[in-house]
Motif scaffolding. Structure first.
Motif, short mmCIF file in Angstrom:
data_model
loop_
_atom_site.label_atom_id
_atom_site.label_comp_id
_atom_site.label_asym_id
_atom_site.label_seq_id
_atom_site.Cartn_x
_atom_site.Cartn_y
_atom_site.Cartn_z
N LEU A 137 0.83 -1.21 0.00
CA LEU A 137 0.00 0.00 0.00
C LEU A 137 0.86 1.25 0.00
O LEU A 137 0.59 2.22 -0.73
CB LEU A 137 -0.91 0.00 1.23
CG LEU A 137 -2.12 -0.93 1.17
CD1 LEU A 137 -2.77 -1.03 2.54
CD2 LEU A 137 -3.13 -0.44 0.15
N LEU A 138 1.91 1.24 0.82
CA LEU A 138 2.80 2.39 0.89
C LEU A 138 3.44 2.65 -0.47
O LEU A 138 3.48 3.79 -0.96
CB LEU A 138 3.88 2.14 1.95
CG LEU A 138 4.89 3.25 2.20
CD1 LEU A 138 4.20 4.51 2.67
CD2 LEU A 138 5.90 2.79 3.24
N ALA A 139 3.93 1.60 -1.11
CA ALA A 139 4.56 1.75 -2.42
C ALA A 139 3.57 2.20 -3.48
O ALA A 139 3.84 3.13 -4.25
CB ALA A 139 5.21 0.42 -2.83
N ASP A 140 2.41 1.57 -3.52
CA ASP A 140 1.42 1.91 -4.55
C ASP A 140 0.93 3.34 -4.40
O ASP A 140 0.82 4.08 -5.39
CB ASP A 140 0.23 0.94 -4.48
CG ASP A 140 0.59 -0.46 -4.95
OD1 ASP A 140 1.65 -0.61 -5.60
OD2 ASP A 140 -0.18 -1.40 -4.68
N GLN A 141 0.61 3.73 -3.18
CA GLN A 141 0.08 5.07 -2.98
C GLN A 141 1.14 6.14 -3.24
O GLN A 141 0.85 7.20 -3.79
CB GLN A 141 -0.47 5.21 -1.55
CG GLN A 141 -1.74 4.40 -1.31
CD GLN A 141 -2.82 4.72 -2.34
OE1 GLN A 141 -3.22 5.87 -2.51
NE2 GLN A 141 -3.27 3.72 -3.07
#
Length: 230
Positions: free
Chosen positions: A183-187
């Motif tokens: 989630l951190l990477a995608d966002q």
């Protein structure tokens, strides 16, 4: 962000530990995971990058077109605080949420400090993180995984140029750790932000798409080798 020739020494109980950053350049969309055992300087590195700790020496510290090394030299604390508020999002090991503010208010505070209030963006981001139904909740009422998602919401809410995350998965189940890193990477990618992650879990970071850079330990010291874009 560009850091070159940065040296920071930490002293405690008569002992000293020195971290040397040879060169670190992060551009929009970069995903970098600094790895190493406990005590090798990962948190010190993030504090230096976040302008939360003054280095002993710095050849170059360029943050979004601003010479941060010159600001440190002048003792321009207000200017450094403005840089942090506008351009950085920080995810701490324990989330670091303001305990007397709701999840939504924590994220709105980050937007206000950056001068970028955008309620629609905040709600949309919370929905993507799966916590849009938790915006009115207080941090103490959340699970560990929910708090980490709330911390990511706060870190990304004001569209920072750089996101820093210090062992954000250290206290969660491995399945949740993978979810949080993804989630951190995608966002961050969607927001056009660079991410600098400190972690002891190199396989999980690599699986989430992070480029691993191990700290190189030495006697009472660690070194981050030069990391420049290809």
């Amino acid at each position: 962000m560009v850091l070159e020739g940065v040296v920071a020494t930490r002293r405690a109980g008569g002992a000293a530990f020195t971290l040397t950053i040879e060169a670190l350049r992060l551009e929009a969309g970069s995903l970098v995971a600094v790895t190493g055992a406990s005590g090798t300087g990962k948190s010190t590195l993030l504090d230096i990058a976040a302008l939360a700790r003054r280095p002993d020496n710095a050849t170059v510290m360029a943050i979004c077109g601003t010479d941060a090394a010159a600001l440190w030299a002048r003792g321009a604390k207000d200017a450094l605080a403005t840089l942090r508020a506008r351009h950085f999002g920080y995810v701490l090991q324990t989330g670091g949420l303001v305990p007397f503010l709701s999840v939504g208010a924590n994220a709105a505070l980050a937007q206000d400090l950056a001068g970028r209030r955008d309620a629609a963006h905040l709600v949309a981001l919370a929905g993507t993180l799966g916590i849009d139904d938790l915006l009115a909740r207080m941090p103490a009422s959340l699970s560990v995984g929910q708090r980490q998602r709330a911390a990511i919401l706060r870190a990304l809410a004001h569209r920072p140029a750089l996101v820093l995350a210090d062992e954000p998965t250290a206290s969660v189940h491995p399945d949740m750790a993978a979810t949080i890193l993804a989630l951190l990477a995608d966002q961050a990618r969607q927001a056009g932000a660079a991410v600098l992650l400190a972690t002891h879990d190199a396989p999980a970071a690599r699986a989430a798409g992070f480029h691993e850079v191990p700290l190189q330990p030495g006697p009472a010291s660690s070194r981050l080798p030069a990391l420049l874009p290809a």
